[in-house]
Design a protein around this motif. Structure first.
Motif, PDB file in Angstrom:
ATOM      1  N   ALA A 254      -4.060  -1.673  -2.600  1.00  0.00           N
ATOM      2  CA  ALA A 254      -4.474  -0.805  -3.701  1.00  0.00           C
ATOM      3  C   ALA A 254      -3.693  -1.134  -4.975  1.00  0.00           C
ATOM      4  CB  ALA A 254      -4.270   0.661  -3.319  1.00  0.00           C
TER       5      ALA A 254
ATOM      6  N   ARG B 157      -7.956   4.828  -2.385  1.00  0.00           N
ATOM      7  CA  ARG B 157      -7.697   5.396  -1.049  1.00  0.00           C
ATOM      8  C   ARG B 157      -9.001   5.656  -0.326  1.00  0.00           C
ATOM      9  NH1 ARG B 157      -3.104   8.107  -3.502  1.00  0.00           N
ATOM     10  NH2 ARG B 157      -4.441   9.856  -4.105  1.00  0.00           N
ATOM     11  N   GLU B 158     -10.001   6.167  -1.051  1.00  0.00           N
ATOM     12  CA  GLU B 158     -11.289   6.418  -0.410  1.00  0.00           C
ATOM     13  C   GLU B 158     -11.994   5.106  -0.072  1.00  0.00           C
ATOM     14  OE1 GLU B 158     -15.267   9.229  -0.893  1.00  0.00           O
ATOM     15  OE2 GLU B 158     -13.694   9.267  -2.421  1.00  0.00           O
TER      16      GLU B 158
ATOM     17  N   GLN C  21      -2.144  -1.153   3.143  1.00  0.00           N
ATOM     18  CA  GLN C  21      -3.182  -0.464   2.382  1.00  0.00           C
ATOM     19  C   GLN C  21      -2.667  -0.163   0.975  1.00  0.00           C
ATOM     20  OE1 GLN C  21      -4.282   2.965   4.853  1.00  0.00           O
ATOM     21  NE2 GLN C  21      -6.248   1.990   5.245  1.00  0.00           N
ATOM     22  N   ASP C  22      -1.434   0.325   0.895  1.00  0.00           N
ATOM     23  CA  ASP C  22      -0.841   0.637  -0.413  1.00  0.00           C
ATOM     24  C   ASP C  22      -0.671  -0.632  -1.235  1.00  0.00           C
ATOM     25  OD1 ASP C  22      -0.745   3.285   0.284  1.00  0.00           O
ATOM     26  OD2 ASP C  22       1.372   3.266   0.877  1.00  0.00           O
TER      27      ASP C  22
ATOM     28  N   LYS D 283      -5.695   5.465  -8.066  1.00  0.00           N
ATOM     29  CA  LYS D 283      -5.302   5.509  -6.651  1.00  0.00           C
ATOM     30  C   LYS D 283      -6.228   6.363  -5.786  1.00  0.00           C
ATOM     31  CE  LYS D 283      -0.468   4.209  -7.209  1.00  0.00           C
ATOM     32  NZ  LYS D 283       0.958   4.550  -6.978  1.00  0.00           N
TER      33      LYS D 283
END
Length: 543
Positions: A270, A247-248, A266-267, A243
């Motif tokens: 990912a 995130r980056e 976004q989550d 994760k």
């Protein structure tokens, strides 16, 4: 003339020319020993023999070392090399049966030295040869060559120049890419790995100690990624470990900028990337990704591709946003009450009701994979990701394993005709209901055996299926009527497309088609956006 000289009667070494007699064979001498006595007596009376023996006696009295080449006063003794047997047999041991090269007799003959200056003739053999073995084990890895080390130090000096206080996390990306050769979205994770004291900056000396002195620069890229991501007390990678880098990636990749105003998706993006990684690479399916699995997969190459490619949708392995879009929209269509869970009746509707009830029952019995939802009779999003990847790309090994477990009713590792017929019966019934000409199972079985060519024609093993490129069609025949019929009436245009793009997987082709369909439904755009390989980059998620 009588001399007190002890000699060895080694007749085999006598020179017939020295004896001034015709050559006599050793066999004749052995049968007539009196001939040897006569020869010996005659040899002792020869003038050259008398001179030679006298010279040896004079040298011995004078304390001179013995030399086979001849006595000191007898330079004309040209035949002395042919008389080694004149000296005591106890002077040297017999030759070793194992080797001629290291024996004292060989050394004596080769270098012209006698027992007086060799000491014990066994000394050379008994002393071990000292051999310097270079160091081959290094606890922290093999130290880098000096030339490589100097080049690295020069680059470090260049990047840290003007930063006497060290580099902060925002400035560390160049070090991550140019020195560590890692994707740029590993920058924050690497920074925190080095900055164990949470100082907020990394000095040149601190980085040199981590990268060079600890031999990290000689570590392979897979091991380095593994050590950066994993928890200190673990010997594997979990889903949580990925994760931070995702995130980056979401925060820095130009192809994902449009998602920054929708953190919820976004989550979801990912999570989908992580599920896809574990589906393909975590062969054991236990959620613990080992270093061996990481190195054997194609994830590292995909990470570098994602870092170098501005269009994230061109990174088909794991990171494509359009692939995520298709998966999520498919799940959302089935999840009618939007509780982020789907049940049997929801899944039956998948693919325009392509699947049979019997295969859906096996999926919800959690035969191919245990559900992560922890709610009885409900499939969660992660479970659905595994399902759709297995369903839409039956040529991959994870898919073959997934469906093999479903068909293997008794779990004995083989698919028998009875097991396959159990699933095909529902297909046969559906063909009859659709007024299509049914294909008898006996004919289908012959077709499948010809297609797979198993080692034993009475059953299929997973090994048989993995060894055939057409294995996915076996499962379509047994429980997916739509794909079964499509296989029976293959479109020549689609076959030509597959040949033109052999690097695309079945999943890639499916996701491409579905993304075009979904984007057209959402935006009402013309179908021309799907006519080529270039997709409309302006199409965004409807979320």
């Amino acid at each position: 003339m009588v001399m007190d000289v002890e000699v060895v009667k080694d007749i085999g070494t006598f020179d017939p020319e020295l004896l001034q007699l015709p050559e006599i064979s050793p066999l004749a001498l052995k049968e007539n020993p009196q001939i040897a006595d006569q020869l010996y007596s005659q040899w002792l009376t020869l003038p050259d023999t008398v001179k030679l023996v006298k010279s040896y006696l004079d040298d011995a009295k004078a304390g001179l070392p013995f030399s086979i080449a001849g006595g000191g006063n007898n330079s004309s003794a040209t035949v002395s090399n042919s008389l080694p047997s004149m000296f005591p047999a106890g002077g040297t041991p017999p030759l070793s049966p194992r080797s001629m090269s290291g024996s004292p007799r060989t050394a004596r003959r080769g270098f012209g030295v006698g027992p007086s200056n060799l000491g014990s003739p066994l000394k050379l053999v008994s002393e071990p040869v000292k051999e310097v073995i270079p160091q081959f084990y290094f606890q922290n890895g093999r130290p880098p060559p000096n030339e490589l080390k100097d080049q690295c130090l020069s680059k470090i000096n260049q990047l840290f120049f003007g930063h006497e206080d060290g580099l902060h996390i925002q400035e560390f990306k160049s070090v991550t890419k140019e020195i560590c050769k890692l994707p740029s979205f590993f920058s924050s994770a690497l920074f925190r790995k080095i900055d164990v004291n949470c100082a907020g900056f990394i000095t040149r000396e601190y980085f040199v100690d981590y990268w060079i002195n600890r031999n990290n620069m000689t570590m392979d890229i897979g091991s380095h990624i593994f050590n950066i991501l994993k928890q200190p007390d673990h010997k594997y990678l979990s889903q949580e470990d990925f994760k931070p880098i995702l995130r980056e990636l979401l925060a820095s990749h130009p192809g994902l900028e449009f998602l920054q105003n929708t953190p919820e998706f976004q989550d979801r993006y990912a999570e989908t990337v992580i599920y896809r990684i574990f589906y393909y690479i975590n062969k054991s399916g236990n959620g613990h990704l080992t270093l061996r699995e990481l190195k054997r997969g194609n994830l590292i190459a995909a990470m570098h591709h994602a870092d170098e490619e501005e269009d994230i949708n061109k990174v088909l392995r794991y990171f494509s946003y359009e692939h995520f879009y298709v998966i999520y929209c498919k799940f959302w269509e089935l999840d009618t009450d939007h509780d982020f869970l789907i049940d049997k009746e929801n899944l039956i509707r998948y693919g325009n009701r392509a699947l049979t009830y019997r295969i859906v029952d096996r999926i919800f019995a959690q035969i191919p994979r245990k559900f992560t939802s922890k709610i009885d009779g409900k499939m969660g999003y992660e479970d659905f990701v595994y399902f759709i990847l297995a369903e839409e790309d039956k040529s991959s090994e994870p898919s073959l394993e997934y469906w093999f477990k479903c068909i293997d009713l008794d779990g004995n590792g083989i698919l028998t005709p009875n097991e396959m017929q159990f699933f095909y019966e529902e297909q046969l019934h559906r063909m009859e209901c659709m007024a299509q000409e049914p294909v008898l199972f006996e004919d289908i079985l012959c077709q499948m055996v010809d297609m797979i060519a198993p080692e034993n024609e009475s059953y299929f093993t997973l090994r048989d299926l993995k060894g055939c490129k057409l294995s996915g069609n076996i499962f379509n025949i047994l429980f997916n009527l739509n794909k079964f019929m499509a296989f029976e009436t293959r479109d020549p245009f689609l076959i030509r497309q597959e040949r033109e793009n052999p690097n695309l997987t079945e999943w890639d082709r499916f996701a491409h088609r579905e993304y075009i369909r979904l984007s057209m439904e959402e935006d009402g755009e013309d179908a021309s956006i799907g006519s080529g390989d270039v997709w409309d980059e302006s199409v965004e998620a409807p979320f």
